[in-house]
Design a protein around this motif. Sequence first.
Motif, short mmCIF file in Angstrom:
data_model
loop_
_atom_site.label_atom_id
_atom_site.label_comp_id
_atom_site.label_asym_id
_atom_site.label_seq_id
_atom_site.Cartn_x
_atom_site.Cartn_y
_atom_site.Cartn_z
N LEU A 263 0.82 -1.20 0.00
CA LEU A 263 0.00 0.00 0.00
C LEU A 263 0.86 1.26 0.00
CD1 LEU A 263 -2.73 1.46 0.25
CD2 LEU A 263 -2.57 1.16 2.74
N VAL A 264 1.89 1.27 0.84
CA VAL A 264 2.71 2.47 0.96
C VAL A 264 3.45 2.76 -0.35
CG1 VAL A 264 4.76 1.29 1.86
CG2 VAL A 264 4.35 3.68 2.45
N ALA A 265 3.85 1.72 -1.05
CA ALA A 265 4.54 1.91 -2.34
C ALA A 265 3.58 2.48 -3.38
CB ALA A 265 5.12 0.58 -2.82
N LYS A 266 2.36 1.98 -3.38
CA LYS A 266 1.36 2.51 -4.32
C LYS A 266 1.07 3.98 -4.05
CE LYS A 266 -1.36 -1.54 -5.74
NZ LYS A 266 -1.35 -1.19 -7.17
N ALA A 295 -1.78 3.75 -16.14
CA ALA A 295 -1.45 3.35 -14.77
C ALA A 295 -2.53 3.81 -13.80
CB ALA A 295 -0.10 3.92 -14.37
N LEU A 296 -2.97 5.05 -13.94
CA LEU A 296 -4.00 5.57 -13.03
C LEU A 296 -5.36 4.94 -13.30
CD1 LEU A 296 -3.06 9.37 -12.92
CD2 LEU A 296 -2.64 7.63 -11.18
N LYS A 297 -5.63 4.60 -14.54
CA LYS A 297 -6.91 3.97 -14.87
C LYS A 297 -7.05 2.64 -14.14
CE LYS A 297 -7.60 1.99 -18.89
NZ LYS A 297 -7.81 1.75 -20.32
N THR A 298 -5.97 1.92 -14.01
CA THR A 298 -6.01 0.64 -13.29
C THR A 298 -6.45 0.83 -11.85
OG1 THR A 298 -4.21 -0.18 -14.68
CG2 THR A 298 -4.64 -1.37 -12.63
N GLU A 299 -6.05 1.96 -11.25
CA GLU A 299 -6.37 2.21 -9.84
C GLU A 299 -7.73 2.88 -9.64
OE1 GLU A 299 -4.42 0.88 -7.79
OE2 GLU A 299 -2.81 0.44 -9.21
N THR A 300 -8.30 3.43 -10.71
CA THR A 300 -9.55 4.18 -10.56
C THR A 300 -10.73 3.61 -11.34
OG1 THR A 300 -8.91 5.62 -12.40
CG2 THR A 300 -8.32 6.34 -10.17
N PHE A 301 -10.48 2.75 -12.28
CA PHE A 301 -11.55 2.32 -13.19
C PHE A 301 -11.42 0.84 -13.49
CE2 PHE A 301 -13.73 2.34 -17.37
CZ PHE A 301 -14.89 2.97 -16.98
N ALA A 304 -9.52 0.16 -6.99
CA ALA A 304 -9.31 -0.79 -5.90
C ALA A 304 -10.30 -0.51 -4.78
CB ALA A 304 -7.88 -0.67 -5.39
N ASP A 305 -10.29 -1.40 -3.81
CA ASP A 305 -11.18 -1.22 -2.66
C ASP A 305 -10.64 -0.18 -1.69
OD1 ASP A 305 -12.87 -3.16 -3.63
OD2 ASP A 305 -11.82 -4.79 -2.58
N ASN A 306 -9.38 0.17 -1.83
CA ASN A 306 -8.77 1.11 -0.88
C ASN A 306 -9.12 2.55 -1.25
OD1 ASN A 306 -6.48 2.93 0.17
ND2 ASN A 306 -6.16 1.02 1.28
N GLU A 307 -9.80 3.23 -0.33
CA GLU A 307 -10.24 4.60 -0.59
C GLU A 307 -9.07 5.57 -0.73
OE1 GLU A 307 -13.20 5.98 -1.15
OE2 GLU A 307 -14.14 4.01 -1.19
N ASP A 308 -8.00 5.32 0.03
CA ASP A 308 -6.85 6.23 -0.04
C ASP A 308 -6.21 6.20 -1.42
OD1 ASP A 308 -7.17 6.99 2.61
OD2 ASP A 308 -5.84 5.43 3.37
N ILE A 309 -6.10 5.00 -1.99
CA ILE A 309 -5.51 4.89 -3.32
C ILE A 309 -6.39 5.56 -4.36
CG2 ILE A 309 -4.94 3.25 -5.15
CD1 ILE A 309 -3.90 1.36 -3.02
N LEU A 310 -7.69 5.33 -4.25
CA LEU A 310 -8.63 5.92 -5.21
C LEU A 310 -8.58 7.45 -5.13
CD1 LEU A 310 -10.87 5.61 -7.27
CD2 LEU A 310 -12.51 5.44 -5.39
N ARG A 311 -8.60 7.98 -3.91
CA ARG A 311 -8.59 9.43 -3.71
C ARG A 311 -7.29 10.03 -4.25
NH1 ARG A 311 -8.68 9.34 1.37
NH2 ARG A 311 -10.88 8.84 1.51
N ALA A 312 -6.17 9.37 -3.96
CA ALA A 312 -4.88 9.89 -4.42
C ALA A 312 -4.76 9.83 -5.94
CB ALA A 312 -3.75 9.10 -3.76
N SER A 313 -5.29 8.77 -6.53
CA SER A 313 -5.22 8.63 -7.99
C SER A 313 -6.03 9.71 -8.69
CB SER A 313 -5.71 7.24 -8.40
OG SER A 313 -4.92 6.22 -7.83
N LEU A 314 -7.23 9.97 -8.18
CA LEU A 314 -8.06 11.02 -8.77
C LEU A 314 -7.41 12.39 -8.59
CD1 LEU A 314 -11.61 9.82 -7.65
CD2 LEU A 314 -10.63 9.73 -9.95
#
Length: 962
Positions: A263-266, A295-301, A304-314
């Motif tokens: 998670l921290v690396a992502k 790369a960002l599309k993989t994390e947002t579309f 993932a289930d992780n809200e932090d990753i989704l928020r950071a990607s957007l």
Amino acid sequence: MTTPTRATLEKALKSDAKLQKEATQIAKDLAAGGYDISLLAEELGFALSSPDMEQRVAGTNLLSAVLCALPADLLNAEQLEFLTTFYTDRLRDHHNVMPAIIDGIDAMVHMKALPAGNVPLILQAFFQHTTCQSQTRGDRTKLFNIFKYLTLNFKEELTTMAGDFVYGLINSIDGERDPRNLEIIFSFMPEFMANYPLLHLAEEMFEIFACYFPIDFNPSKQDPTAITRDQLAAKLTNCLVANNEFAEWTVVLAVEKLESELLVAKLDSIELLHQAAVKFPPSVLEPHFDQIWQALKTETFPGADNEDILRASLKALGALLERAAHVPSISHSYQTSVLGVVLPQLSDVNQRLFHPATAIALVCVAGDAPFAADKILNSFLLKLQATDLSTSPPDQRVKIYQIVAQVYKLAALRESLQKLDSTISVPLLDDVIAALRLCEREDFDAKKEDLELQKAALSVLNECAPVLSEAQRALVYKALVQLISHPTIDLDFTVLTVGLGALQPVELQANFIDIGIRNFEIFSNFIKRKIYTNLLPLIPQMAFTQRILDLVMTQMFKPDNPEPVRLLALEALNTLLTQEDQRFIVDLQQQSNLLHQLIELAQQTKDITLQSLEQIAGPLSRIIQQLPLSEQSAIISEYLPGLQLQKSADLYIAKGLLGYLHKDISLDDHFERLLSDLTQLSLTTDNEQLRVIAHHLLCSLVNKMENTKGNRSKVKQITEQLKKAIKTGDVRAVEILAWVAKGLVVAGFDEAADIVGDLSDLLKHPTLSTAAALGFDIIAAEYPELDLPVVKFLYKQKFFHTIMGKMGSKLADYCVHHLKAFVYVLKATPQAVIKLNIEQLGPLLFRSLEEHNEAQSLCIALGICESFVQQQDAYFQAHLGHLIPSCLELSKYKAQHTMQVRIAALQLLYDITKYPTFALLPHKVDVTLALAAALDDPKRLVRNTAVQARNAWYLVGAANGD
């Protein structure tokens, strides 16, 4: 004052303490001009050039210590030239001499007269004859600070070194692992890399930092000033985006590390992309956009289930699109790539990808509103046109309208609302208005409809009011009239009317406001209330102020108006005066003499209800608070003498006039009568509402009274009267006495101690003990609606010590009512005071927990204990044997153990698990077994807390369990 002799210097070199002492003395002599530093070097030559390595170390240490102790402006350029030659030559010496040389160089480069040309000489010699990474951690710290200082102050000289300095710096950093040194490097290198030419070494410089990404570092828990991982990661990210030449490598690095499962690396990789979007120009990032988007599309579309990753990607995608918006050709290219993926998914609100698609779509609008909004709105328009408004289920339209509203809002924030394509927005808004107008249908049943469609339509119109055409506005006005006059629908559309009023005041008045006011009399009270609710927010707009005020005033003061209608107007006035500022209220009072009209209304209206009187008292209080002191005094002089407080209307008027009267207004002429009348009213009336008003006025009056002998005597008379009533067993007199005591305690009057003593004596009374205990709750509790402007500094501490003096011995006798009263006092006592007296108060708290008969005092006692336990207080750790059994007993389901008590006890048991394991292990088995009963508690919230507490106790002593 002469140069130190060889014998003196040899003696100084024998120990570090003697060396430092001699260096300090020599520095003082040099500063005083006793001799030149070259003479010192000459005398010290025996050590500096000694074949014995240890003596060279000692000699160099002494010289460097002298330099460190000298003022920065003492040495001249010639002297520093000499020292530069010496130290650069010494860089060839044994590595044991190096710490002393580094100290000397550090002191020398900070000298103000250092010739700028010496800096390249020092650095070239250092890079040629030694390496940074071969030094100790502390010496590396000094070297990095030297590099930091030089890059900030000698840019021109370092630039002349070209690649030599950059290469030397790369070699110095390469392999550094100490977090404290890395923190120094990561702090100054971004500015260096941004301002100095990196030449052919740009990639090597980038790789030096890339090898640390992502940061894997756990700071020491024992170091209170330790560098955190997040701080180090943020500074490393700044290094990786410091130079535009890094763009390609940064993107590759971030995308590669984004594939990590950690998670921290992502999160670090996404933040690196975000910072790249912020720092690198769009023209530099454009060749790499597709790679970033994939790369960002993989994390947002779909994401993932992780809200932090989704928020950071957007956030990263948003920064990328927003920066590109300044270059239309690049922006449109970006937007086309992103929207091409998400727009097809907006056609069906039930698709799994609808929500992630809308999130990305809104990010696009935030980046380039005119371009993205048109594309998105057109997509929704096609979908809406394909469905029949009258027959299709409303849920799909509701979701679409909610997204459309956000699109319009973002477009307005980007000042792009007027730039949207009218061929798209006009038919789209027609559809929204048609949905709102469904309420006009005769077969529209508000009971069956959930009104979500109308709310969603309003949310769209709220945002797009500036772009509504005249024909569209006409339809909106009709819909609003229908909504406000509907017998059952109650929707809030004040945002829309305020927006339309600011844009089209004439239209709104003719098509909405005048219709409501003209037909006001024939409407039901339900509709009248809605009209007030929707018109009052328009009062700040001058075009409507007087018309709406006239409506409110007419309905308030119309002689034959029914009581419910007048009450609605009074509530509207209350709301209005609460919302408006002082200037408005003062102007209203001066123009209409509103205060006099309200008093007259209260006194002359036959059979006026207490509810209406309460609504009159509110505006009276609000008005008098805003008036100057001279006007307040004049009003009191005019109206107060004629008030008969036995009458309900006059009592409420007194509440309005006196409740928040300024403390500097003297009431001495009326003080005795007010005290007597209010006391008599409270003793005789059976109406609880009137008694509450009397109590509050009494408390406020004694709090604000001038500290004169006469006033104190009048209070004494009232307290004596109450004591006589108490002797007859009058419970009401005990309550009044407590309110008088509260006003005196807060103001710091000495008489408060006597009344507190009288109340404490009543705690053993056979019939009045409960009332006396509640009296202490009255004194200690906070009442936001009560005006007590005179507040004695540290009055809570004084009250606590007064109680301790009056009740201390009685508490030791273990009287239940004494304990209950004392717990009420502790609720208002600052924690610091309780902590100072915890040895005496702790046993009393534990006893109060053992008395399982009163929920309020139990919750207070548990709360006090919890505040100390959360801080892992040592006293409570030593008395877990008392605390834990009481909490376990209180956590059980019993009639006297309310849900709040059981939850508080379980929460305290959970907090106890934060104590050290050795203190908990003796209780672990007993607690886990006893908590099993709470898992079957009939209340869900209790069961939830019980599960949390029991799990925490199970983990006590487990591996990696805290």
